[in-house]
Design a protein around this motif. Sequence first.
Motif, PDB file in Angstrom:
ATOM      1  N   TYR A  64      52.725  19.133  34.520  1.00 31.03           N
ATOM      2  CA  TYR A  64      51.665  20.137  34.544  1.00 31.03           C
ATOM      3  C   TYR A  64      52.035  21.280  35.486  1.00 31.03           C
ATOM      4  CZ  TYR A  64      48.559  17.031  32.007  1.00 31.03           C
ATOM      5  OH  TYR A  64      48.003  16.230  31.050  1.00 31.03           O
ATOM      6  N   THR A  65      51.616  22.476  35.148  1.00 30.28           N
ATOM      7  CA  THR A  65      51.886  23.646  35.974  1.00 30.28           C
ATOM      8  C   THR A  65      50.891  24.740  35.619  1.00 30.28           C
ATOM      9  OG1 THR A  65      53.547  25.303  36.558  1.00 30.28           O
ATOM     10  CG2 THR A  65      53.531  24.559  34.275  1.00 30.28           C
ATOM     11  N   GLU A  88      54.031  10.101  31.812  1.00 35.54           N
ATOM     12  CA  GLU A  88      52.956  11.068  32.048  1.00 35.54           C
ATOM     13  C   GLU A  88      53.224  11.863  33.332  1.00 35.54           C
ATOM     14  OE1 GLU A  88      50.623  11.645  30.033  1.00 35.54           O
ATOM     15  OE2 GLU A  88      50.698   9.900  28.727  1.00 35.54           O
ATOM     16  N   PRO A  89      52.636  13.070  33.452  1.00 35.45           N
ATOM     17  CA  PRO A  89      52.798  13.837  34.686  1.00 35.45           C
ATOM     18  C   PRO A  89      52.346  13.070  35.938  1.00 35.45           C
ATOM     19  CG  PRO A  89      51.905  15.243  32.976  1.00 35.45           C
ATOM     20  CD  PRO A  89      51.923  13.848  32.423  1.00 35.45           C
ATOM     21  N   SER A  90      51.319  12.216  35.779  1.00 38.82           N
ATOM     22  CA  SER A  90      50.844  11.489  36.961  1.00 38.82           C
ATOM     23  C   SER A  90      51.911  10.538  37.500  1.00 38.82           C
ATOM     24  CB  SER A  90      49.568  10.719  36.624  1.00 38.82           C
ATOM     25  OG  SER A  90      49.766   9.916  35.486  1.00 38.82           O
ATOM     26  N   ILE A  93      53.940  12.142  40.263  1.00 33.70           N
ATOM     27  CA  ILE A  93      53.286  12.099  41.581  1.00 33.70           C
ATOM     28  C   ILE A  93      53.577  10.778  42.260  1.00 33.70           C
ATOM     29  CG2 ILE A  93      51.077  12.296  42.765  1.00 33.70           C
ATOM     30  CD1 ILE A  93      52.005  14.758  41.173  1.00 33.70           C
ATOM     31  N   ARG A  94      53.451   9.680  41.504  1.00 36.91           N
ATOM     32  CA  ARG A  94      53.680   8.351  42.085  1.00 36.91           C
ATOM     33  C   ARG A  94      55.114   8.267  42.641  1.00 36.91           C
ATOM     34  NH1 ARG A  94      48.939   8.068  40.569  1.00 36.91           N
ATOM     35  NH2 ARG A  94      48.824   9.256  42.510  1.00 36.91           N
ATOM     36  N   GLU A  96      57.061  10.834  43.532  1.00 35.93           N
ATOM     37  CA  GLU A  96      57.205  11.768  44.649  1.00 35.93           C
ATOM     38  C   GLU A  96      56.583  11.193  45.929  1.00 35.93           C
ATOM     39  OE1 GLU A  96      58.604  15.152  44.751  1.00 35.93           O
ATOM     40  OE2 GLU A  96      59.622  14.163  43.084  1.00 35.93           O
ATOM     41  N   GLU A  97      55.595  10.312  45.758  1.00 35.57           N
ATOM     42  CA  GLU A  97      54.936   9.710  46.929  1.00 35.57           C
ATOM     43  C   GLU A  97      55.810   8.661  47.614  1.00 35.57           C
ATOM     44  OE1 GLU A  97      50.148  10.007  45.752  1.00 35.57           O
ATOM     45  OE2 GLU A  97      51.326   8.233  45.264  1.00 35.57           O
TER      46      GLU A  97
ATOM     47  N   MET B   1      47.024  13.537  48.449  1.00 35.89           N
ATOM     48  CA  MET B   1      48.203  14.119  47.774  1.00 35.89           C
ATOM     49  C   MET B   1      47.773  15.370  47.008  1.00 35.89           C
ATOM     50  SD  MET B   1      51.478  13.605  46.650  1.00 35.89           S
ATOM     51  CE  MET B   1      52.286  14.864  45.648  1.00 35.89           C
ATOM     52  N   TYR B   3      48.598  18.492  44.497  1.00 31.30           N
ATOM     53  CA  TYR B   3      49.539  18.703  43.409  1.00 31.30           C
ATOM     54  C   TYR B   3      50.138  20.099  43.423  1.00 31.30           C
ATOM     55  CZ  TYR B   3      47.959  14.286  41.593  1.00 31.30           C
ATOM     56  OH  TYR B   3      47.695  12.968  41.466  1.00 31.30           O
ATOM     57  N   ILE B   5      48.936  22.689  42.366  1.00 31.46           N
ATOM     58  CA  ILE B   5      48.504  23.506  41.236  1.00 31.46           C
ATOM     59  C   ILE B   5      47.033  23.767  41.528  1.00 31.46           C
ATOM     60  CG2 ILE B   5      48.214  23.631  38.738  1.00 31.46           C
ATOM     61  CD1 ILE B   5      50.336  21.356  38.580  1.00 31.46           C
ATOM     62  N   LEU B   8      44.113  22.356  39.441  1.00 29.33           N
ATOM     63  CA  LEU B   8      44.160  20.897  39.387  1.00 29.33           C
ATOM     64  C   LEU B   8      43.621  20.309  40.694  1.00 29.33           C
ATOM     65  CD1 LEU B   8      45.574  19.062  37.118  1.00 29.33           C
ATOM     66  CD2 LEU B   8      47.319  18.688  38.826  1.00 29.33           C
ATOM     67  N   PHE B  31      43.419  13.869  35.080  1.00 26.27           N
ATOM     68  CA  PHE B  31      44.532  13.727  34.130  1.00 26.27           C
ATOM     69  C   PHE B  31      44.020  13.345  32.741  1.00 26.27           C
ATOM     70  CE2 PHE B  31      47.196  13.438  37.999  1.00 26.27           C
ATOM     71  CZ  PHE B  31      48.064  14.466  37.678  1.00 26.27           C
ATOM     72  N   LEU B  34      42.784  16.531  31.171  1.00 29.94           N
ATOM     73  CA  LEU B  34      43.887  17.404  30.750  1.00 29.94           C
ATOM     74  C   LEU B  34      44.508  16.897  29.456  1.00 29.94           C
ATOM     75  CD1 LEU B  34      45.621  18.255  34.111  1.00 29.94           C
ATOM     76  CD2 LEU B  34      44.822  19.893  32.409  1.00 29.94           C
ATOM     77  N   LYS B  35      44.488  15.586  29.271  1.00 27.39           N
ATOM     78  CA  LYS B  35      45.186  14.994  28.137  1.00 27.39           C
ATOM     79  C   LYS B  35      44.323  14.906  26.871  1.00 27.39           C
ATOM     80  CE  LYS B  35      48.348  11.276  27.091  1.00 27.39           C
ATOM     81  NZ  LYS B  35      48.599   9.843  27.166  1.00 27.39           N
TER      82      LYS B  35
END
Lengths: 201, 201
Positions: A64-65, A88-90, A93-94, A96-97, B1, B3, B5, B8, B31, B34-35
Amino acid sequence: MAYKIAALDKLIAELSRLPGLGEKSAQRITFFLLKTKTNLCEDLSQALLDVKAQVHNCTRCFNYTDSDVCAICKDANRSDEVVCVVEEPSDIIRIEETSGGFKLKYHVLQGVLSPLDGIGPDQLRIKELIERLKEEPIKEVVLALRADIEGDATCVYLTKLIRSYNIKVTRIAHGVPIGGHLDYIDARTLGRAIENRIELK
Amino acid sequence: MAYKIAALDKLIAELSRLPGLGEKSAQRITFFLLKTKTNLCEDLSQALLDVKAQVHNCTRCFNYTDSDVCAICKDANRSDEVVCVVEEPSDIIRIEETSGGFKLKYHVLQGVLSPLDGIGPDQLRIKELIERLKEEPIKEVVLALRADIEGDATCVYLTKLIRSYNIKVTRIAHGVPIGGHLDYIDARTLGRAIENRIELK
């Protein structure tokens, strides 16, 4: 239980459609919104419209952006050589955490293969992944998909495809979670953990 | 966290302000929105605005309504002689859900006395209740307030006030819930249940 006040019943019905919210939670939220003296109702209403209007998929990796290409794709500190494939985009995040600081680039499949649900390769962003393999200096693709039948099948399919471009394919490890006692682990996970055992030196 | 964006992060922040939703639930809902291929985002946004614009308090009993006087106040099948005093409009729903078929009319106090929070008699709809006692043929006021210190104090205050108009005051019973085992009941509730024991004939 209908309240016979059209706008009230409508809001409860809409809130009940959200994941994790039942009718009771939707009622509680609705009464909270009616009582609050803040602008939460208006702010939330606007935020819902803004997210739909401004947030879309990155044209390169499908994260997402709110611009053309997402922040991760634009990040010059990340290697272009390792691409992590997620559902999925989520999931990004996981990852990156985690404290690994892996500095990966990503590719979002937008699902996994699931013939019973009518999701074949054409419904996923596989064509776009192959385009990236041709155009970018990618040396390794890390598959970070879920560990069930659909996830496994998608990994097998992608491995065949990606290796035909002479690119290394890896999959994240599945096994006993950190802090997990063997007593509480299901047999399939434990079996996988033994199968994928790592030599200690 | 975060994002990173704006739209978002904003929606997640607004959803996190709702009761019962933490950051993780707010992320999941965002999410999901969005989906989804439905119009849920737009529908929910509109429902939030509509509820604020159309729903307000009944001018007589302070229940929620979208007209001048609420459906319960207008209901000719209900006795005008018994008024049940509750804290919030949602309490009316709970009472209406009981199978008693009590056909009560209601009066919403919009809170209970709580000097520490700056809520005195003037912050509640007590003046309006007294007006109703003078104008309507009310013979009994049933207090259905919560069973804690604030609720008890409010009941004592209201009892004095209402009895000065020669109107009967009752309070709903507090005791062991139906199906409840004594093992699991706290001492205060059990004490109250013994105190308010009922003669069997």
